[in-house]
Design an enzyme around this catalytic site. Sequence first.
Site, PDB file in Angstrom:
ATOM      1  N   TYR A 136       0.889  -1.169   0.000  1.00 37.33           N
ATOM      2  CA  TYR A 136       0.000   0.000   0.000  1.00 37.33           C
ATOM      3  C   TYR A 136       0.928   1.220   0.000  1.00 37.33           C
ATOM      4  CZ  TYR A 136      -4.209   2.568   1.705  1.00 37.33           C
ATOM      5  OH  TYR A 136      -5.288   3.408   1.868  1.00 37.33           O
ATOM      6  N   LYS A 164      -1.254  -1.328  -4.199  1.00 36.50           N
ATOM      7  CA  LYS A 164      -2.248  -0.270  -4.316  1.00 36.50           C
ATOM      8  C   LYS A 164      -1.487   1.045  -4.286  1.00 36.50           C
ATOM      9  CE  LYS A 164      -5.836   2.423  -2.308  1.00 36.50           C
ATOM     10  NZ  LYS A 164      -6.470   2.958  -1.091  1.00 36.50           N
TER      11      LYS A 164
END
Lengths: 308, 308, 308, 308
Positions: A136, A164
């Site tokens: 992330y 992400k």
Amino acid sequence: MTSTLTGVIPPVCTPMTPGGEVDAASLVRLVDHLLGGGVDALFVLGSSSEVAYLTDARRRTVLDTVAGHVAGQVPVLAGVIDMTTPRVLEHARAAAAAGASALVATAPFYARTHPAEIRTHFRTIAAEGGLPVYAYDLPVSVHTKLEADLLLELAGEGTLAGVKDSSGDDGGLRRVLMGRTTTGGATSFSVLTGSEVTVDSALWMGADGVVPGLGNVDPHGYVRLYRAAARGDWEAARAEQERLVRLFEMVRVGGSRMGAGSSGLGAFKAALHLRGVIDCPVTAVPQVPLDAEEAGRVGKLLAAAGLL
Amino acid sequence: MTSTLTGVIPPVCTPMTPGGEVDAASLVRLVDHLLGGGVDALFVLGSSSEVAYLTDARRRTVLDTVAGHVAGQVPVLAGVIDMTTPRVLEHARAAAAAGASALVATAPFYARTHPAEIRTHFRTIAAEGGLPVYAYDLPVSVHTKLEADLLLELAGEGTLAGVKDSSGDDGGLRRVLMGRTTTGGATSFSVLTGSEVTVDSALWMGADGVVPGLGNVDPHGYVRLYRAAARGDWEAARAEQERLVRLFEMVRVGGSRMGAGSSGLGAFKAALHLRGVIDCPVTAVPQVPLDAEEAGRVGKLLAAAGLL
Amino acid sequence: MTSTLTGVIPPVCTPMTPGGEVDAASLVRLVDHLLGGGVDALFVLGSSSEVAYLTDARRRTVLDTVAGHVAGQVPVLAGVIDMTTPRVLEHARAAAAAGASALVATAPFYARTHPAEIRTHFRTIAAEGGLPVYAYDLPVSVHTKLEADLLLELAGEGTLAGVKDSSGDDGGLRRVLMGRTTTGGATSFSVLTGSEVTVDSALWMGADGVVPGLGNVDPHGYVRLYRAAARGDWEAARAEQERLVRLFEMVRVGGSRMGAGSSGLGAFKAALHLRGVIDCPVTAVPQVPLDAEEAGRVGKLLAAAGLL
Amino acid sequence: MTSTLTGVIPPVCTPMTPGGEVDAASLVRLVDHLLGGGVDALFVLGSSSEVAYLTDARRRTVLDTVAGHVAGQVPVLAGVIDMTTPRVLEHARAAAAAGASALVATAPFYARTHPAEIRTHFRTIAAEGGLPVYAYDLPVSVHTKLEADLLLELAGEGTLAGVKDSSGDDGGLRRVLMGRTTTGGATSFSVLTGSEVTVDSALWMGADGVVPGLGNVDPHGYVRLYRAAARGDWEAARAEQERLVRLFEMVRVGGSRMGAGSSGLGAFKAALHLRGVIDCPVTAVPQVPLDAEEAGRVGKLLAAAGLL
């Protein structure tokens, strides 16, 4: 989750009671709202879920509620957001126990870290977490950028199942996308953009999917956008994206009166409340709540987008 | 803790086993080493304790071990380091249950925050935490500076019992020190410096005490420094401080091979191991450990300071 | 300038006409005001001089006016503030031609730089500038911190004659101060603090002098402070310093309505205007000027300090 | 320049002699190389021109050489890069005198600035500079981001003719692009991306053109990319862009041995030298030069791109 994750994977907001407890009934309605919109997977306990504000017990309530209700219809990714590896591993155990499909972890934060330590961090989570790991990349919170070379190395060796990218750095996103096509082992590495307003261009560059906070409010819109891109109708994708860019203005409704996070999360929850999905638009302490005028402006943006 | 906290309050390192568990026997020896050095209070679960790397269970082990062993001889302050208010309050409950004397909390981190939200954060902890609250100003980890005006406001209204200033900004420290003398309600506000290398000057400006990570290695030195200042022998205080500045060079031993935190904590633990206080110098995952050559340099600095 | 620079060296403000030209008559009065206060040297074309706002022609007017009026009574240091080495060297030539005693240069800025390039930068200025070079450490403007090791290396080899430390990092300041005593070649390296509010403690640590922007407003105060420290009367030094800390509050008078620089420089100029030293308190475009209420608050601080 | 600027506008590198003087003959060849590639305008004295390293005299040489040689065939935009308004205006006068078509200015830097001051800065340049003004958004050098709302306000009132967005923030770029379509007065506001690697997507979002440093090396490539997009052949645009992304890897050739700017500019100049366009690949002092191995890697990337 053996194949590459693709499509629309909204980071699910966490509806709360006025007292700050998880409102499980509203959360179930929100999940149904998202599944009804045609999303491909769900991401719980990310920044849009106010994960930073949730106690471990509340995190477990969210996991159990969503994983239980979804019951395998779509993958459920679980954020394991904490400062360092040992604390992340605790969250990973809870996620695995609840039946999550994969983990989403940031680089260490609060601790001053080093690339060698970030590498060890992700490798340890992959080795001991028991589930596929997505990185992330959120420099605005973590204060470290996950560089393309590091991501590609961890992808190539099988440590990471995907990323992400919420860095807003679409040049870096493209380096990752182009780097993985030339690395044999990285073909199953899923690249997802977390930017609500450049989804069409990220998909154009080759991204596999999107994790849009605004997707809580309008999952149908993001699904239309993704499907248009998937069938090569880029004009339709852009038109849908531009509608969503206008809707996204809601995140600025709190102006300089509060933190940027509080404004954005407050707006998403106000919109979900106005659309009848959740019972209460409250955000967690100590965030400044939207006032009536600000919530009214969220309503006007919803109306302009055809959502009220 | 009704009077203002003063003196030397080391942030207690957390000795670990090679497997990463809290080494309670070594921790007890470290506490005895510190109390034997004449320190005035202990601060557990701060950055020097690797709090960011400790699971909640390990945090509780530290709290129980230290509070149980100290048994009221000196105050035990407990760090409640986490991202936002609800999570901090969970740690506060654990600290109160273990018998801690006070809480030490940072501003929110990871969440993008706003001064109004920082204010609410500390007020909520003070109202619900059940113990006096010290603010922990550590911009290098928290990425927010606690400004003098905010601290003085929270001091004046009774929200904060004190501040540990690890910002390195001695101009800001002085604003707080001078601001509190002219605010009636703030006379019981304890100002502690977290900078190992400017203790004499901080005390000279009026600071009440010091929270030195290096105090783990040489508590006697910091106690001599504080006592010299307290009796007005500033020349002796400076000489002691300068000896400690030279000793503090150990925190750079890891150079660019690791994070600054790993280098500093690794050096403190190597020194404690070399001095025979703790069994094992290991730091928590994913920190890069010192190698033999680096540990050897720590030993040379100890010898030069007369500590081996 | 063969001996180490010591004492009070104010960074001289640049009085301007309403049209933004250098007001040479006011500048001469300001120089007399400073010399009358007993300062040891003058620093022109630094940040407090609004050097960033002065065209090259206006910089030359300042140099010629001050160097001409001072006529060797005290050293005149000249800022050569620009983005990179070749542009700095142009300013160095102008400074040498005007009769400056030494140059004050920052690390490169705007250009993204590297320690190896900072080293080459200072070495080139020292080799080609024709005058002793002082490093100016001002991370808030330059966005690079000059680390102690780099400064000591450049001091030891004779590249730098000194440093003006405006970083606010008194731990780093102390590393430089203690480092130079153990480096043979660095004994003539002058360490000056640029922080108005920690002068007593910087001198206590061994600093040679101070470059205080607030010294424009109250040179007598800083000279008293320095002389008290020099004769070992630290209590008197601290009392004077604390008076100056209260006076320094003027830099915050503009609050969030303008840049921090505009507020501070506007306050210094308002104070000089109120004290009758300069004709006009205007600051350069595009800075937001103080309004009447803000100037009034500057006046109250002057009165409280006994300066009106 | 009454119509909106569009197309490929490379920021022209500044070839230098080994002694650091402007190599005007090489500069003329470079201009011919770019015009021969079909570019739509030229931007001199930007970051890729090493403007931060050029003395005023050398800046004038560049302006005179390029404007004189181009002789009106295409517009010539001139960077007026300096710390604040008065210094920028000096450069604006030189640019107007040399026959430049427009000015390109950043927000103030070095000076700590405020949005109100940035507004005044651009308004003053527009009022007094005598030429259309383009804002240059380069946070990595200026340490301020030009926010969409500010740009749209300045566009709407006619202060700005356009923006060169080198922030890498394509979400912000899109806000500007979509904001201007709904503001009547902003229809002539030209939005140009400065990112070499997301040109296809920026054009897809509606950007008018691109200012690619890499366009020095391969102007034909960027012109093909732009023209493919202009005729709606997005597949061809993407294929060309992806070839250029691979070529752009050259900017990392210097690794951590030098500043990121030195690596990128060194690589562009090495490539121009290898392609026979300029006589000497030297960059300005104090940048670390590429070594033979690094230049060799640039050559391999050129060969892989079909440019050698």
